[in-house]
Design an enzyme around this catalytic site. Structure first.
Site, short mmCIF file in Angstrom:
data_model
loop_
_atom_site.label_atom_id
_atom_site.label_comp_id
_atom_site.label_asym_id
_atom_site.label_seq_id
_atom_site.Cartn_x
_atom_site.Cartn_y
_atom_site.Cartn_z
N ASP A 17 0.81 -1.22 0.00
CA ASP A 17 0.00 0.00 0.00
C ASP A 17 0.84 1.27 0.00
O ASP A 17 0.42 2.31 0.50
CB ASP A 17 -0.96 0.04 1.22
CG ASP A 17 -1.72 -1.26 1.39
OD1 ASP A 17 -2.22 -1.77 0.38
OD2 ASP A 17 -1.79 -1.78 2.53
N GLY A 44 -4.14 -4.50 -4.41
CA GLY A 44 -5.12 -3.52 -4.85
C GLY A 44 -4.41 -2.22 -5.10
O GLY A 44 -3.96 -1.57 -4.17
N HIS A 45 -4.23 -1.87 -6.37
CA HIS A 45 -3.57 -0.61 -6.69
C HIS A 45 -4.63 0.41 -7.07
O HIS A 45 -5.43 0.16 -7.97
CB HIS A 45 -2.61 -0.78 -7.87
CG HIS A 45 -1.50 -1.74 -7.59
ND1 HIS A 45 -0.67 -1.63 -6.51
CD2 HIS A 45 -1.09 -2.83 -8.26
CE1 HIS A 45 0.22 -2.61 -6.54
NE2 HIS A 45 -0.03 -3.36 -7.58
N GLN A 227 2.24 -6.01 -2.98
CA GLN A 227 2.57 -6.05 -1.55
C GLN A 227 3.91 -5.34 -1.29
O GLN A 227 4.26 -4.44 -2.04
CB GLN A 227 2.58 -7.48 -1.01
CG GLN A 227 1.19 -8.14 -0.96
CD GLN A 227 0.83 -8.87 -2.24
OE1 GLN A 227 1.67 -9.51 -2.84
NE2 GLN A 227 -0.41 -8.76 -2.66
P1 GDP Z 1 -0.37 0.33 -3.80
O1 GDP Z 1 -1.03 -1.00 -3.61
O2 GDP Z 1 1.04 0.33 -3.31
O3 GDP Z 1 -0.51 0.84 -5.19
O4 GDP Z 1 -1.12 1.35 -2.86
P2 GDP Z 1 -2.69 1.63 -2.73
O5 GDP Z 1 -3.27 1.87 -4.06
O6 GDP Z 1 -3.34 0.63 -1.86
O7 GDP Z 1 -2.66 2.94 -1.86
C1 GDP Z 1 -2.22 4.08 -2.33
C2 GDP Z 1 -3.32 5.12 -2.14
O8 GDP Z 1 -2.71 6.34 -1.92
C3 GDP Z 1 -4.19 5.31 -3.38
O9 GDP Z 1 -5.48 5.67 -3.00
C4 GDP Z 1 -3.50 6.46 -4.09
O10 GDP Z 1 -4.36 7.23 -4.91
C5 GDP Z 1 -3.02 7.27 -2.94
N1 GDP Z 1 -1.79 7.99 -3.20
C6 GDP Z 1 -0.70 7.59 -3.92
N2 GDP Z 1 0.25 8.54 -3.88
C7 GDP Z 1 -0.26 9.54 -3.11
C8 GDP Z 1 0.27 10.79 -2.66
O11 GDP Z 1 1.38 11.17 -2.95
N3 GDP Z 1 -0.54 11.53 -1.84
C9 GDP Z 1 -1.78 11.14 -1.47
N4 GDP Z 1 -2.49 11.93 -0.67
N5 GDP Z 1 -2.29 9.97 -1.87
C10 GDP Z 1 -1.54 9.18 -2.68
#
Ligand code: GDP
Length: 428
Positions: A17, A44-45, A227
Site C-alpha cells: 500500500d 489492490g492498486h 505487496q
Molecule cells: P499500492 O497497492 O502500493 O498501489 O497502494 P494503494 O493503491 O493501496 O494505496 C495508495 C493510495 O494512496 C491510493 O489511494 C492512491 O491514490 C493514494 N496515493 C498515492 N500517492 C499519493 C500521494 O502522494 N498523496 C496522497 N495523498 N495519496 C496518494
C-alpha cells in the site's frame, strides 16, 4: 516521465500500500511493457486519472496508458473469474485492451477451491495471519506442492480434468475434516471459472522470451511488484507475510527473464508507514494519532476496505529494503499527508528487549512486538505541498525530512509524490 532504467523493477519497501500503483502509472508513460511478477487479486492498486479512480487487482497499472502491453508473469496466481471481471470493467470504461494483455502460460490458476481453503484454514488457525481470504496462500501451496493447475493446462482437457478432479477430492476431504462442507456452490463456481479457459488461453503467452526480445529490440520495461518487502515470504515478518517473493529478485523469477537484464530497482515508500492484517508494527502510533493519520491518509485497504494501522517512518525497514532489493533509488509517496503535522518522528534504530540497540531488521518476528524504536523528531512544515512540482517548491523542513530519509535508507530519493493525481509528482 524518464530518468529510469530500460528494465526497472518497482518494489514496495514497507508492508504494501505504498502507492506503487501511482508510481507505476506515472512511469508507464515512458515504457512499452509493464509486467506483474507475483501475487494475485490480493493486491489492490488505486490509480487516479483525471477525475476517474481505477482500482486494479491483477492487471498491471500500465493498462491506463494507451498502447502499453501489460503482462502477468509466471509468478502470479491468476484468479480467472476476477481477472475477466477486471478486464471487462476496464473495457466498459473505454480502455482499449485489444492485444494489450498477456498472461504467462506458466502462471498458476487460482481456482474457487483455493478461496474456500483460505477461509477455512484461517478460521481454524490457532494463529491468524490476517489474509485477504482470496485464496492466494492455498494457490501458492499447491504450486510448491506440485499440485497446481497452470494456464498451459487449459489447452489439454484430459489433463486439466484429471488435475482438477484430484484437487477437488483433496479439498473436499480437507473441508470435511475441518467440519465445513464444500457444497454445490463450489461445483458451480468451478464450472464458471473453467468456462473462461479458452478466453484465457487466447491471451496466453511466454513472458520471459517476450520481455527479453523486447529489451533486445531496445524497448523499455517496468516490472511491477505487489505487496511489500516486509511481506516477502523469505525476507518478511514470517509468518505474517504473503506467500510469494515480493522483493526485486522475485521480478526475474516471476517473469522469466535473467536477473542481469534488470538495470534499475526503484523502491516505493510512504513518508510514514502502514500495515494491514496481523503482525507487529514496530513504529505504530498511539491510538489518537493512529486514527488521525488514517483519516489524513485515507488508509483503508483497496481490496478489503480494512483499516490500516499507521506508524512513523521506519528507517530500519527502509534500510533493510535498500539492501535486500538492491535499491538504486526511492520514490517517496504521500508526503502531503504529513502537511499539517507540527512534529514528525522517524525511527532510526530499535532497542531490543535485552537492551541492545540494533540498526538491522531482526529475523525474529516475535521480538518486533517487544522492541522500542529509537526516534528522532523533525519539525513539520505545516503548509500544503500538494502544488509542489520541483524540489525548490517544497518548504525547507520537507526537504530536510526527505534528505534524512535518504541518508538513513542509503538510497537516493528520485521521485516525491504529493497527491493522488498524475501531475502531483516531483522528479529529482
Ligand atoms: P499500492 O497497492 O502500493 O498501489 O497502494 P494503494 O493503491 O493501496 O494505496 C495508495 C493510495 O494512496 C491510493 O489511494 C492512491 O491514490 C493514494 N496515493 C498515492 N500517492 C499519493 C500521494 O502522494 N498523496 C496522497 N495523498 N495519496 C496518494
Amino acid at each position: 516521465m524518464s530518468g529510469f532504467g530500460k528494465c526497472t523493477v518497482i518494489v514496495g519497501c514497507q508492508w504494501g500500500d505504498e502507492g506503487k500503483g501511482k508510481i507505476v502509472d506515472v512511469l508507464a508513460e515512458g515504457v512499452d511493457i509493464v509486467a506483474r511478477y507475483q501475487g494475485g487479486a490480493n493486491a489492490g492498486h488505486t490509480v487516479h486519472v483525471g477525475d476517474d479512480e481505477f482500482i486494479l487487482h491483477q492487471i498491471p497499472s500500465g493498462i491506463l496508458h494507451e498502447g502499453r502491453r501489460c503482462l502477468l508473469g509466471n509468478g502470479v496466481v491468476l484468479d480467472i473469474v476476477q481477472f475477466f471481471q477486471e478486464f471487462d470493467a476496464l473495457a466498459e470504461r473505454g480502455i482499449d485492451l485489444t492485444g494489450r494483455v498477456g498472461v504467462s502460460r506458466r502462471a498458476h490458476l487460482l481456482l474457487p477451491y483455493h478461496r474456500l481453503m483460505d477461509k477455512a484454514a484461517e478460521q481454524s488457525a490457532a494463529e491468524k495471519i490476517g489474509t485477504t481470504g482470496r485464496g492466494i496462500g492455498p494457490a501458492y501451496e499447491d504450486k510448491a506442492g506440485r499440485r497446481g493447475v497452470r494456464v498451459a493446462d487449459l489447452g489439454n482437457r484430459p489433463r486439466l480434468e484429471s488435475r482438477v478432479a484430484s484437487a477437488m477430492s483433496r479439498v473436499c476431504e480437507r473441508l470435511d475434516r475441518l467440519g465445513q462442507g464444500a457444497g454445490t456452490d463450489l461445483e458451480r463456481a468451478m464450472e464458471e471459472a473453467l468456462s473462461l479457459g479458452d478466453r484465457l488461453l487466447a491471451l496466453s503467452c511466454d513472458t520471459g522470451p517476450e520481455i527479453t526480445r523486447a529489451l533486445d529490440a531496445g524497448q523499455r520495461v517496468l516490472l511491477e511488484g505487489a505487496q511489500g518487502t516486509v511481506l516477502d515470504l523469505d525476507h518478511g515478518t514470517y509468518p505474517f507475510v504473503t506467500s510469494s517473493n515480493t522483493t526485486a529478485a522475485g521480478a526475474a523469477i516471476g517473469t522469466g527473464i535473467g536477473p542481469t537484464r534488470i538495470d534499475d530497482v526503484v523502491g516505493v515508500v510512504k513518508a510514514y508507514i502502514t500495515r494491514v492484517g496481523e503482525g507487529p508494527l514496530p513504529t505504530g502510533m498511539d491510538q489518537a494519532m493512529d486514527e488521525h493519520m488514517r483519516q489524513l491518509g485515507g488508509e483503508f485497504g483497496a481490496t478489503t476496505g480494512r483499516p490500516r494501522r499507521c506508524g512513523w517512518f521506519d528507517s530500519v525497514i527502509s534500510r533493510f529494503a535498500a539492501q535486500v532489493n538492491g535499491l538504486t533509488g526511492l520514490a517517496v509517496t504521500k508526503l502531503d499527508v504529513l502537511d499539517t503535522l507540527p512534529e514528525i518522528k522517524v525511527a532510526t534504530a530499535y532497542t531490543m528487549p535485552d537492551g541492545s540497540v540494533v540498526e538491522d531488521f531482526p529475523a525474529d518476528t516475535w521480538s518486533l512486538g517487544d522492541i522500542v524504536p529509537v526516534y528522532e523528531t523533525h519539525p513539520g512544515w505545516e503548509c500544503s505541498t500538494a502544488g509542489a512540482r520541483t524540489l525548490a517548491d517544497l518548504p525547507p523542513n520537507a526537504r530536510s525530512y526527505l534528505d534524512r530519509l535518504e541518508e538513513l535508507t542509503g538510497a537516493p530519493v528520485r521521485w516525491v509524490s504529493v497527491g493522488t493525481k498524475r501531475s502531483q509528482i516531483i522528479q529529482l
